[in-house]
Scaffold this active site. Sequence first.
Site, short mmCIF file in Angstrom:
data_model
loop_
_atom_site.label_atom_id
_atom_site.label_comp_id
_atom_site.label_asym_id
_atom_site.label_seq_id
_atom_site.Cartn_x
_atom_site.Cartn_y
_atom_site.Cartn_z
N TYR A 499 -9.06 -1.07 -3.74
CA TYR A 499 -8.30 -2.32 -3.54
C TYR A 499 -8.74 -3.35 -4.58
O TYR A 499 -8.01 -3.68 -5.49
CB TYR A 499 -8.49 -2.84 -2.12
N SER A 579 -0.61 -2.55 -1.92
CA SER A 579 -0.48 -3.98 -2.16
C SER A 579 -1.21 -4.34 -3.46
O SER A 579 -0.81 -3.87 -4.52
CB SER A 579 -1.02 -4.76 -0.96
N HIS A 698 5.59 -4.59 5.02
CA HIS A 698 4.40 -4.40 4.18
C HIS A 698 3.38 -3.46 4.82
O HIS A 698 2.42 -3.08 4.18
CB HIS A 698 3.77 -5.75 3.90
#
Length: 726
Positions: A499, A579, A698
Amino acid sequence: MRSSPTLAALFMTSACMTTPPPPPAPPELAALEAAAATQKEGSIAYPLTRRTYLVDPQFGVQVADPYRWLENDVRNDPEVRSWVTAQNEVTDKFLETLPLRETFKARMTQLYDYERFGIPRKKGGHYFYTRNDGLQNQSVLYVRDKVDGEGRVLIDPNGWSADGATALAEWTPSDNGKLLAYAIQDGGTDWRIVRVLDVATGKLLEDELKWLKFGGGVEWAKDGSGFYYSRFPEPEAGQTFQSLNKNQSVYYHKLGTPQVEDRLVYATPDHPDYGHYPTISEDGRWLVVTSSIGTDDRYEVTLIDLRKPGAKPRTLIKGFTNNYSYVGNKDTTFYFQTNDGAPRMKVVAMDVAQPNPVARTVIAEDTATLDGVSMIGGRLVTSYLVDAKTEVRVHGLGGKLVRKIELPGIGTASGFGGEQDDEETFFAFTSFNRPTTIYRYDVGAGQASAWASPKVAFNPDDFTVEQRFYASKDGTKVPMFIVRKKGTSGPAPTMLHGYGGFNVSSLPAFSPTRLAWVEQGGIFALANLRGGGEYGKAWHDAGRLQNKQNVFDDFIAAGEYLKAQGFTGPKQLAITGGSNGGLLVGAVVNQRPDLFAAASPAVGVMDMLRFDRFTAGRYWVDDYGYPNKEADFRALYAYSPYHNIRGGTEYPAVLVTTADTDDRVVPGHSFKYAAALQAAEDVGGQPHLIRIETRAGHGSGKPTSKIIEEAADVYAFLGHFTGLEK
């Protein structure tokens, strides 16, 4: 952990070197359509994607954006909708050929089929908690009157929609436990609708509130007459899921009245970019409004004395300089978690009765990173990250360490909520090979006992979890968790996940889908990249803005380490991220396509020059920078996945995933990236596909069935190109 000037200079040099050339003069539209219609890689014929000659001059660079029309909302644009349908048809046809697809789906279904509980909240002698019997699309809200009593169903969202995509989101009981305000999330959207329920009868009240988003939960008044909440103005027609979110304000809603009559409590119309989040102090005297201007933990804190009708707001913490997170108060002594002078956080207290309160340190900064604080049973319970693993400590209100809470092993603990006079609290513990167990903790006795333990279709002891440290490009040591089944030795197909942004820590957690990968003979690795919060502010700062390239370097170094150490082979490494992690995957695939056999960026931020123009994108400038500022533009343009796809380079197999209803990272990011990748010339024979889910948003609120189907598709794709089928 900040990058040196030398590295920053190298990064800017790289930005110049990777600037895409100006687009060619516009050919005839018929020629464009003919070229797009024959786009092929291997045996896959991609759908026609219309290109336009659209160029934006920015700081002397001609920025091409031929697929901007794919930013249009699929709900309102028939051409985008047709494109989505055509892409899914091609992707589905390919996925149907993968042998592991049904294998993964069947095993993931078995692994998901276990009883799962949420952390209880105690109000008015009632215990409220969520439970999923295993394969329910949405968890059900229960209430029980004793900690060990029988629960009864309070809210079951599984009948709210035919596809299971309408979810119970946030929920908050009143202080006496008689009423419950809860939020409804439909189709994965960030927007919430709030309703109120009578706990005893299950009857719905007439109250209904709209336009809540991003922590816009409710804070009940102590007498239960109503609650405080924050919301945005109603969007203009047709812009509900794409317009920028501004002018968030705090209101008070009195039960039994329409929302239009709600009283405005706090707003900053001169600063429409500010966000405001209310909290009621436990004694009911203070409304604490925490204000932010982006994703950074930099807050202003404003107090409103509710005992004084018409009292003016008093800004206690000014300047959006540091993190000041309200923990609680005893009378006028307020406790905060802060990074003011403490990059890894500390606890301070201040007397708000003073005209100019001065913070005094209660719990000093530690070598570990302070991740959370709560006030329970006359104690301060603190949660620390020690090399991305949880350690929990109990302190007196004066800061003295009382004890550490013994945890079951390497993993992540969360929870510890409640009130200051509670002698019990609850927490969850999870790890890569251990599903979430809920524990009850006796604060006075210092004893933890299992409150809800899952029964699962595997033996946790069949798997090993280890932590390694590797050197990134600049020598920084980066931790990485590696999970495999006992007996699995490398080289093996390996899934590397990351991430690296927004001060978010990547921590050990159980995932039925990842366990299915490991069971099949694969290895799962999680890298704790810079940009996250694992080591405090310095770690975050080292991976954002002009330092963002460090995140990509950390991820690339993780892949190189896994190969060098024999965990995985030359054509066995797959990468995933969602994301901001989708951006990560897209960027490193462009920078090091030779390192990876397959990649799957999920709901990624792929156009780094236009992210700030939609919904929540304006908040992300704290991590990414401003596309309209030259220095930021050049850094963003250097790694933007959409703008840095290069013909003449062999790319790995790529499966992009997104959802047509995502209003956090709008799907146009993934649409444009996939279209550009499919159109690139001479990039090898591997497939470059996009899987577009319907009514999934999402990720929050996604039904279990959709989670399993998507994971089975992605893992079968990654397994096919890393040799997991063999």
